[in-house]
Write a protein that holds these residues in place. Sequence first.
Motif, short mmCIF file in Angstrom:
data_model
loop_
_atom_site.label_atom_id
_atom_site.label_comp_id
_atom_site.label_asym_id
_atom_site.label_seq_id
_atom_site.Cartn_x
_atom_site.Cartn_y
_atom_site.Cartn_z
N PHE A 1 40.18 27.98 -5.26
CA PHE A 1 40.95 28.09 -6.50
C PHE A 1 41.07 26.74 -7.20
CE2 PHE A 1 45.17 27.51 -8.44
CZ PHE A 1 45.04 28.37 -9.51
N LEU A 2 41.35 25.68 -6.43
CA LEU A 2 41.54 24.38 -7.05
C LEU A 2 40.25 23.79 -7.58
CD1 LEU A 2 44.17 22.84 -4.62
CD2 LEU A 2 44.53 23.84 -6.88
N ASP A 3 39.11 24.24 -7.08
CA ASP A 3 37.84 23.81 -7.66
C ASP A 3 37.71 24.25 -9.11
OD1 ASP A 3 36.56 22.21 -5.85
OD2 ASP A 3 35.64 23.87 -4.75
N TYR A 4 38.24 25.43 -9.42
CA TYR A 4 38.23 25.92 -10.79
C TYR A 4 39.38 25.33 -11.61
CZ TYR A 4 34.77 29.37 -9.36
OH TYR A 4 33.63 29.99 -8.90
N PHE A 5 40.52 25.12 -10.97
CA PHE A 5 41.68 24.61 -11.69
C PHE A 5 41.45 23.19 -12.20
CE2 PHE A 5 45.77 22.37 -11.80
CZ PHE A 5 46.48 23.18 -12.68
N VAL A 6 40.71 22.40 -11.47
CA VAL A 6 40.49 21.01 -11.87
C VAL A 6 39.65 20.90 -13.14
CG1 VAL A 6 38.33 20.51 -10.66
CG2 VAL A 6 40.08 18.73 -10.84
N VAL A 7 39.02 22.00 -13.54
CA VAL A 7 38.24 21.99 -14.79
C VAL A 7 39.16 21.75 -15.99
CG1 VAL A 7 36.71 23.39 -16.27
CG2 VAL A 7 36.48 23.47 -13.79
N LEU A 8 40.45 22.05 -15.86
CA LEU A 8 41.39 21.79 -16.95
C LEU A 8 41.51 20.32 -17.28
CD1 LEU A 8 44.27 24.27 -16.04
CD2 LEU A 8 42.49 24.55 -17.76
N GLY A 9 40.96 19.47 -16.44
CA GLY A 9 40.98 18.03 -16.72
C GLY A 9 39.63 17.46 -17.10
N GLN A 10 38.59 18.26 -17.07
CA GLN A 10 37.28 17.77 -17.48
C GLN A 10 37.22 17.62 -18.99
OE1 GLN A 10 34.13 20.13 -15.85
NE2 GLN A 10 34.53 19.50 -13.73
N ARG A 11 36.57 16.57 -19.43
CA ARG A 11 36.62 16.21 -20.85
C ARG A 11 35.92 17.25 -21.73
NH1 ARG A 11 34.97 11.57 -20.15
NH2 ARG A 11 37.05 10.66 -19.96
N ALA A 12 34.71 17.64 -21.40
CA ALA A 12 33.94 18.52 -22.29
C ALA A 12 34.58 19.91 -22.44
CB ALA A 12 32.50 18.63 -21.80
N PRO A 13 34.89 20.63 -21.35
CA PRO A 13 35.47 21.99 -21.54
C PRO A 13 36.81 21.98 -22.25
CG PRO A 13 34.65 21.70 -19.30
CD PRO A 13 34.67 20.35 -19.92
N THR A 14 37.69 21.04 -21.87
CA THR A 14 39.00 21.01 -22.50
C THR A 14 38.92 20.59 -23.96
OG1 THR A 14 39.32 18.76 -21.66
CG2 THR A 14 40.21 20.57 -20.35
N ALA A 15 38.04 19.64 -24.27
CA ALA A 15 37.90 19.21 -25.66
C ALA A 15 37.39 20.35 -26.55
CB ALA A 15 36.96 18.00 -25.75
N VAL A 16 36.42 21.12 -26.04
CA VAL A 16 35.90 22.24 -26.83
C VAL A 16 36.98 23.30 -27.03
CG1 VAL A 16 34.24 24.13 -26.81
CG2 VAL A 16 33.51 21.84 -26.17
N LEU A 17 37.72 23.61 -25.98
CA LEU A 17 38.75 24.64 -26.07
C LEU A 17 39.85 24.24 -27.05
CD1 LEU A 17 39.79 27.36 -24.99
CD2 LEU A 17 40.93 26.10 -23.16
N VAL A 18 40.36 23.02 -26.89
CA VAL A 18 41.45 22.57 -27.76
C VAL A 18 40.95 22.36 -29.18
CG1 VAL A 18 43.12 20.72 -28.14
CG2 VAL A 18 42.72 21.56 -25.84
N ALA A 19 39.71 21.89 -29.35
CA ALA A 19 39.16 21.71 -30.70
C ALA A 19 39.01 23.04 -31.41
CB ALA A 19 37.82 20.98 -30.62
N ALA A 20 38.64 24.09 -30.69
CA ALA A 20 38.53 25.41 -31.31
C ALA A 20 39.90 25.89 -31.82
CB ALA A 20 37.95 26.42 -30.32
N TRP A 21 40.93 25.70 -31.02
CA TRP A 21 42.26 26.11 -31.45
C TRP A 21 42.74 25.28 -32.63
CZ3 TRP A 21 45.96 29.51 -31.63
CH2 TRP A 21 47.27 29.12 -31.91
N LEU A 22 42.56 23.95 -32.57
CA LEU A 22 43.01 23.10 -33.66
C LEU A 22 42.15 23.30 -34.91
CD1 LEU A 22 43.89 19.79 -31.79
CD2 LEU A 22 45.40 21.66 -32.48
N GLY A 23 40.88 23.67 -34.72
CA GLY A 23 40.04 23.98 -35.89
C GLY A 23 40.56 25.20 -36.62
N TRP A 24 40.99 26.21 -35.87
CA TRP A 24 41.57 27.39 -36.51
C TRP A 24 42.86 27.03 -37.25
CZ3 TRP A 24 46.16 30.20 -35.92
CH2 TRP A 24 46.16 31.46 -36.53
#
Length: 337
Positions: free
Chosen positions: A75-98
Amino acid sequence: MRTERILARLEQEPERPSNRGVPRMSRTRKWLFGSTMVLYVLIVAAVLLSTQLVRVDWQIMLFRPYKQWPEYHAFLDYFVVLGQRAPTAVLVAAWLGWRSWRQRTPRPLLVLATSLLLLNTTVGAVKIGLGRLGPHYATEVGSAEMFAGGDIFPSGHTANAVVTWGILAYLATTPRARRLLSVVAAFCALGVGATTVYLGTHWVSDVLLGWAAGLVILLGLPWCEPWIARAEALVLDYHERLRAFARRRSPVPYAPVGASLATRGEGTEPGGEGALPGEEVPTAGPPAAPAARPHHAPRPHATRTDRAPGGPAGGSRRPGGERTVTPRTAPLGPRGK
């Protein structure tokens, strides 16, 4: 019915928010910024001097939490992705772009870009400058493993989680949303930092410095607001110029000449300033009435004898009402079937 209501609300064009909600560099924020900077320097000094903090790093590393509780590893192998730069930047950028599209302003995206630029610059420079090795690559027990060509100190996952998710709380427009998003950001930042220690990819001091590095960027971000406002004004001005250029390039709808003259007025006078000889110049007057259909001269109609209904063939009626019978010139043939 609820879906139609939501879609109708989304189609509404909201007003561009004012700058009243832009965070300011208050006295409390300055005090927190200064305290975090002091903590940042103390953590770096404690690692450089190989103090008790380095011994705690080794103790937890040798304890190997991922072996003590292996059931949480997947589980924590997937949870740590919340701190990776590329996935989190794309996700947050999509929300802020909207949000930028809805609010008709690029400020949310500009704030995110500024924070990520500061994050990569400051954290990357310290990583390369100190060159610390991670727990899996340590060579000497009890050593701080500094200036050995590594890039682990501070924790990039932790700092990125603090900044990326903290931006959502920073850009919140209501106190309730700010409190809720602050809790979400704190959970992600604390969880990602603890997960990297569990997986053995970072020392405890790496995570502590990552938290401090992310907080320094978030707390000092209001100092960048004047530059963000200038960039926002430039983007909006360029957008307005593009729209004006597109309107000029769009084809003009065709209008008949007669219609344009009718809208200018019906009164005309011969001659006038700038008119050629014999040319009529329209004068100001009430709007012209629509032109009537041309009337052609009457044509002679051929006379036609009126036959009395039901009368014998060849019979006609004079205008006076008298009826005459015209004799037949040829016998009638057989009646066809």
